[in-house]
Design a protein around this motif. Structure first.
Motif, short mmCIF file in Angstrom:
data_model
loop_
_atom_site.label_atom_id
_atom_site.label_comp_id
_atom_site.label_asym_id
_atom_site.label_seq_id
_atom_site.Cartn_x
_atom_site.Cartn_y
_atom_site.Cartn_z
N THR A 140 0.78 -1.29 0.07
CA THR A 140 0.09 0.24 -0.04
C THR A 140 0.92 1.28 0.04
O THR A 140 0.64 2.10 -0.62
CB THR A 140 -0.81 -0.13 1.23
OG1 THR A 140 -1.49 -1.24 1.53
CG2 THR A 140 -1.92 0.97 1.16
N VAL A 141 1.88 1.42 0.91
CA VAL A 141 2.72 2.21 1.00
C VAL A 141 3.49 2.66 -0.52
O VAL A 141 3.43 3.64 -0.77
CB VAL A 141 3.68 2.22 2.14
CG1 VAL A 141 4.69 3.16 2.14
CG2 VAL A 141 2.91 2.27 3.50
N SER A 142 3.96 1.44 -0.85
CA SER A 142 4.69 1.49 -2.17
C SER A 142 3.94 2.11 -3.05
O SER A 142 4.27 2.93 -4.12
CB SER A 142 5.36 0.12 -2.45
OG SER A 142 5.95 -0.36 -1.48
N LYS A 143 2.68 1.69 -3.23
CA LYS A 143 1.51 2.22 -4.23
C LYS A 143 1.31 3.56 -4.25
O LYS A 143 1.54 4.20 -5.23
CB LYS A 143 0.30 1.22 -3.98
CG LYS A 143 -0.51 1.02 -5.18
CD LYS A 143 -1.56 0.18 -4.94
CE LYS A 143 -2.35 -0.39 -6.53
NZ LYS A 143 -3.24 -1.07 -6.22
N LEU A 144 1.33 4.04 -2.90
CA LEU A 144 0.96 5.56 -2.60
C LEU A 144 2.16 6.21 -3.13
O LEU A 144 2.03 7.36 -3.94
CB LEU A 144 0.70 5.59 -1.49
CG LEU A 144 -0.82 5.24 -0.95
CD1 LEU A 144 -1.03 5.51 0.50
CD2 LEU A 144 -1.80 6.18 -1.79
N PHE A 145 3.32 5.61 -2.69
CA PHE A 145 4.76 6.21 -2.84
C PHE A 145 5.16 6.50 -4.40
O PHE A 145 5.52 7.31 -4.95
CB PHE A 145 5.56 5.59 -2.15
CG PHE A 145 6.86 6.47 -1.91
CD1 PHE A 145 6.96 7.89 -1.23
CD2 PHE A 145 8.24 6.17 -2.74
CE1 PHE A 145 8.04 8.43 -1.26
CE2 PHE A 145 9.10 6.84 -2.57
CZ PHE A 145 9.14 7.91 -1.72
N TYR A 146 4.72 5.11 -5.43
CA TYR A 146 5.16 5.21 -6.36
C TYR A 146 4.13 5.35 -7.49
O TYR A 146 4.30 4.66 -8.62
CB TYR A 146 6.11 3.96 -6.72
CG TYR A 146 7.21 3.87 -5.79
CD1 TYR A 146 8.41 4.74 -5.86
CD2 TYR A 146 7.53 3.16 -4.82
CE1 TYR A 146 9.61 4.63 -5.30
CE2 TYR A 146 8.41 2.96 -3.95
CZ TYR A 146 9.66 3.74 -4.17
OH TYR A 146 10.67 3.75 -3.47
N SER A 147 2.91 5.55 -7.39
CA SER A 147 2.11 5.84 -8.15
C SER A 147 2.17 6.79 -9.46
O SER A 147 1.79 6.45 -10.30
CB SER A 147 0.82 6.70 -7.32
OG SER A 147 1.11 7.68 -6.97
N TYR A 148 3.34 7.47 -9.27
CA TYR A 148 3.39 8.35 -10.30
C TYR A 148 4.12 7.62 -11.40
O TYR A 148 4.14 7.81 -12.69
CB TYR A 148 4.16 9.68 -10.14
CG TYR A 148 5.50 9.52 -9.66
CD1 TYR A 148 6.65 9.79 -10.47
CD2 TYR A 148 6.06 9.07 -8.14
CE1 TYR A 148 7.91 9.49 -9.96
CE2 TYR A 148 7.17 8.86 -7.94
CZ TYR A 148 8.26 9.09 -8.80
OH TYR A 148 9.55 8.80 -8.22
N TYR A 157 5.99 0.11 -10.71
CA TYR A 157 4.59 -0.32 -10.23
C TYR A 157 3.77 -1.05 -11.59
O TYR A 157 3.99 -0.59 -12.53
CB TYR A 157 3.92 0.90 -9.60
CG TYR A 157 4.14 1.18 -8.45
CD1 TYR A 157 5.13 2.01 -8.17
CD2 TYR A 157 3.83 0.78 -7.02
CE1 TYR A 157 5.63 2.51 -7.02
CE2 TYR A 157 4.16 1.07 -5.98
CZ TYR A 157 5.08 2.04 -5.87
OH TYR A 157 5.46 2.32 -4.46
#
Lengths: 152, 568
Positions: free
Chosen positions: B15-23, B132
């Motif tokens: 989840t964290v990674s998703k938020l962090f690397y969403s771009y 991602y």
């Protein structure tokens, strides 16, 4: 064989007595002639002589042999029993009836005689009439009743 | 629990990674799809190779574990089937080899060392790139070889580690093959993934995890740096540990421990893991070299002796020995007591025997008859004086009475009469020998007791008596003979006299007296005969009476009887 000299045409039957006593011989002769007429009594005093004589006679078939023989037991030299034994062991003689004639009533004597081939045992009675009666019966039996080997 | 924790961590990290690397989502998607398409076929073929490899590995491991005599949980190889990479992370850190070597050189315990590495490896995170994809994401770090790729596959694997079998990987546009090793609780599963690198800005390079000396350290380091990946890496180690912990607890032996060492290329072993107390520096009984993923691991299992189990045989032996000693002692004392009793009894019996012997000797000496005992061999064992006298003077044993000598058995006794002729030629003596057969007490033979009795007086009396009996018999015979002849002799003339008298009487009655004289003469001679015989008989009786009277003057017993006349 027919005796032409005798009155009687019928041949008398020879009855032989062996006894050493002259008195007894006389008595027997007397009684026998009284008992029966058709017999001829011949008496002998010595057993040995008689045996020899009979043996000689037996050799000839035509010899006149006794019809009956009476033997006394008590005799000097050869007694009656010895004579009987030799008599009964001789051919042609052993068919002659032998009747012991003795005063001895001992059972042993009687047994011995019968065992040696005696055909009868007659006690010498004390009375003469008695003797005559006995002899008559004996003759009647041996001459009339039974068959003998003699020619009639 | 660990699995749950790992799961939570994974989810959180995701989840964290998703938020962090969403771009960077678009880029990641592109890369992943490219990798997936290209590698699916190759992946399938490699699965089978992987399976066989792991089968071999796990079997060797299982064998080694079996040989260490531990009750291990079954190792399973799970065939993966067609791998569907749903969600994966590729994390390619750079390994700082000198740092690691430096940190592990202390050779103390693994965990602090690893933590030390963690600190050193912090710069590595700066170089990492994260990709991602929707549902699938990759974490990639661009760095020099070796690289590490971790793929998270939520379907079949909890975590997976890719290993590059080539060891050093080239950078550009190559299909990379790696072996993925995943662990689950109590199980080791394997999978493989092929990562395709397109050589773009962040070219993903994959290197083997285990083909470098400090793999464990790297793994640890990684686990410290990234929660998600850490889960996978930690799982590997934790599971190993758990496995052994499980075995240890299962064995109920706290002293069991094990050490995992990596065999260094230079031949220097590096301690990777160690459990149990104070195991370091101790001798490890079971040392196995395990080949994991083409790399050798040294697994040493140490088990301290279980004291009570070790002691049991010796305690038993001591106890047994004690029992034996006690039994021996008891036997010895019993034996001594028995011997003592036996000795006493023997002494008593000896006294008794002496007494009996003296008694027997006295009885034998006082016996009025000769007694001797002959054993089965014919030796005279016992003899009194009288018997000795008899046997010494015995010249010949002539059986006197044949019938008693041959079959005189009465109540088991043999009765034999013998005439004893003494050597001096003295008066004759007669002995009666009574023989009784007895079983010898010593051997199985049969001996005999012979009693010799002097029966001379009795024998002589018997002989005399027999003589008298025979004499009496002859006398009786003579008497009988005499009586017979006497009666016969006397009867004869009497009978004749009677007969002649009768004839004479008849003739007198008839009147025919022609031979009367002859009859009378015979009558007279008969009478004379009678008289002579009578006189003879009377004389005979008289003579006999005279002889009897002269014989009766002698005593019956004293009358001498000549032996030759009666002994026949």
């Amino acid at each position: 064989m027919i005796n032409t000299k005798g009155k009687c045409k019928v041949q008398k039957k020879i009855v032989l007595l062996l006894d050493d006593s002259k008195e007894d011989t006389f008595l027997f002769n007397h009684a026998a002639t009284k008992a029966r007429q058709d017999i001829q009594v011949e008496t002998h005093l010595h057993a040995a002589d008689l045996l020899l004589d009979l043996k000689n006679k037996a050799k000839f078939p035509d010899a006149r042999l006794p019809h009956l023989i009476f033997i006394d037991i008590n005799m000097p030299m050869m007694n009656g029993m010895d004579f009987l034994q030799k008599f009964k062991s001789t051919e042609n003689l052993n068919c002659i009836p032998a009747i012991m004639f003795s005063t001895s009533a001992y059972r042993e004597d009687i047994k011995c005689c019968y065992s040696r081939g005696a055909d009868g045992y007659l006690l010498k009675p004390s009375g003469n009439k008695e003797l005559v009666e006995k002899l008559r019966q004996v003759f009647s039996y041996w001459i009339d009743t039974v068959e003998s080997t003699h020619q009639t | 629990m660990v699995a749950l924790l790992v799961g939570i961590i994974l989810v959180c990290a995701g989840t964290v990674s998703k938020l962090f690397y969403s771009y960077q989502l678009d880029h990641v998607n592109e890369t992943i799809s490219a990798i997936s398409r290209a590698t699916v076929n190759e992946l399938k073929t490699d699965i089978t190779n992987l399976e066989s490899l792991f089968l071999k590995t796990s079997l060797s491991f299982q064998n080694s574990v079996n040989e260490s005599r531990l009750d291990l949980p079954t190792l399973k190889l799970e065939a993966m089937g067609e791998l569907e990479i749903v969600n994966y992370i590729a994390w390619v850190p750079r390994i700082n080899t000198p740092t690691l070597e430096q940190s592990t050189a202390n050779n103390k315990s693994i965990i602090p060392e690893l933590r030390g590495i963690q600190d050193d490896r912090t710069p590595l995170r700066r170089n990492q790139q994260e990709l991602y994809n929707e549902g699938e994401w990759e974490y990639q770090i661009e760095y020099k070889a070796p690289y590490y790729l971790f793929i998270q596959n939520p379907v079949s694997l909890k975590s997976s580690i890719e290993e590059n079998t080539d060891g050093v990987f080239n950078h550009a546009n190559q299909f990379k093959r790696a072996i993925v090793r995943a662990t689950k609780t109590g199980e080791i599963v394997a999978s493989q993934a092929i990562i395709h690198t397109d050589g773009s800005t962040s070219s993903s390079l994959i290197s083997a995890i285990y083909n470098r000396p400090k793999i464990s350290s790297s793994l640890k380091n990684l686990s410290e740096n990234n929660g998600l990946i850490t889960a996978g890496v930690l799982n590997l180690e934790i599971d190993l540990e758990k496995m052994f912990e499980y075995r240890t607890s299962n064995k109920n032996s706290h002293s069991l421990g094990f050490t995992v060492e990596e065999v260094n290329v230079e031949g220097k072993n590096t301690l990777l893991y160690q459990t149990g107390e104070h195991l370091h520096g101790k001798n490890f009984t079971d040392v196995e070299l395990i080949n994991f993923f083409g790399h050798e691991w040294k697994l040493s299992v140490h088990r301290e002796p279980q004291t009570w189990a070790m002691l049991l045989p010796s305690v038993m032996a001591v106890f047994l020995g004690l029992i034996i000693v006690i039994a021996l002692l008891a036997w010895h004392t019993n034996n001594r007591r028995f011997k003592h009793q036996l000795h006493n009894r023997l002494a008593e019996q000896k006294i008794e025997i002496n007494k009996n012997t003296r008694l027997l000797e006295a009885v034998l000496a006082a016996a009025p008859v000769g007694i001797e005992y002959i054993d089965e061999s014919g030796t005279i064992q016992l003899q009194n004086d009288l018997s000795r006298l008899v046997t010494s003077n015995l010249v010949s044993r002539n059986a006197i009475h044949s019938e008693s000598a041959s079959a005189g058995t009465k109540n088991g006794n043999k009765l034999q009469h013998y005439q004893l002729q003494t050597s001096a030629g003295e008066e004759e003596k007669y002995f009666e020998f009574i023989t009784k057969e007895i079983e010898c007490s010593s051997e199985h033979g049969i001996g005999k007791v012979i009693v010799s009795n002097d029966v001379t007086a009795r024998e002589l009396a018997n002989r005399r008596l027999e003589g008298y009996i025979r004499e009496l018999e002859t006398i009786n015979g003579e008497l009988e003979e005499f009586t017979y002849s006497a009666t016969h002799d006397l009867q004869e003339p009497l009978r004749r006299i009677a007969a002649f008298s009768e004839i004479l009487d008849d003739q007198i009655a008839d009147g025919q007296m022609h031979d009367a004289a002859k009859i009378t003469a015979m009558l007279a001679s008969s009478a004379t005969d009678l008289r002579q015989r009578f006189v003879h008989v009377v004389n005979e009786i008289d003579n006999r009476n005279r002889r009897r009277a002269s014989d009766d003057n002698l005593s019956f017993l004293d009358k001498p009887v000549s032996n030759q006349k009666y002994d026949q």
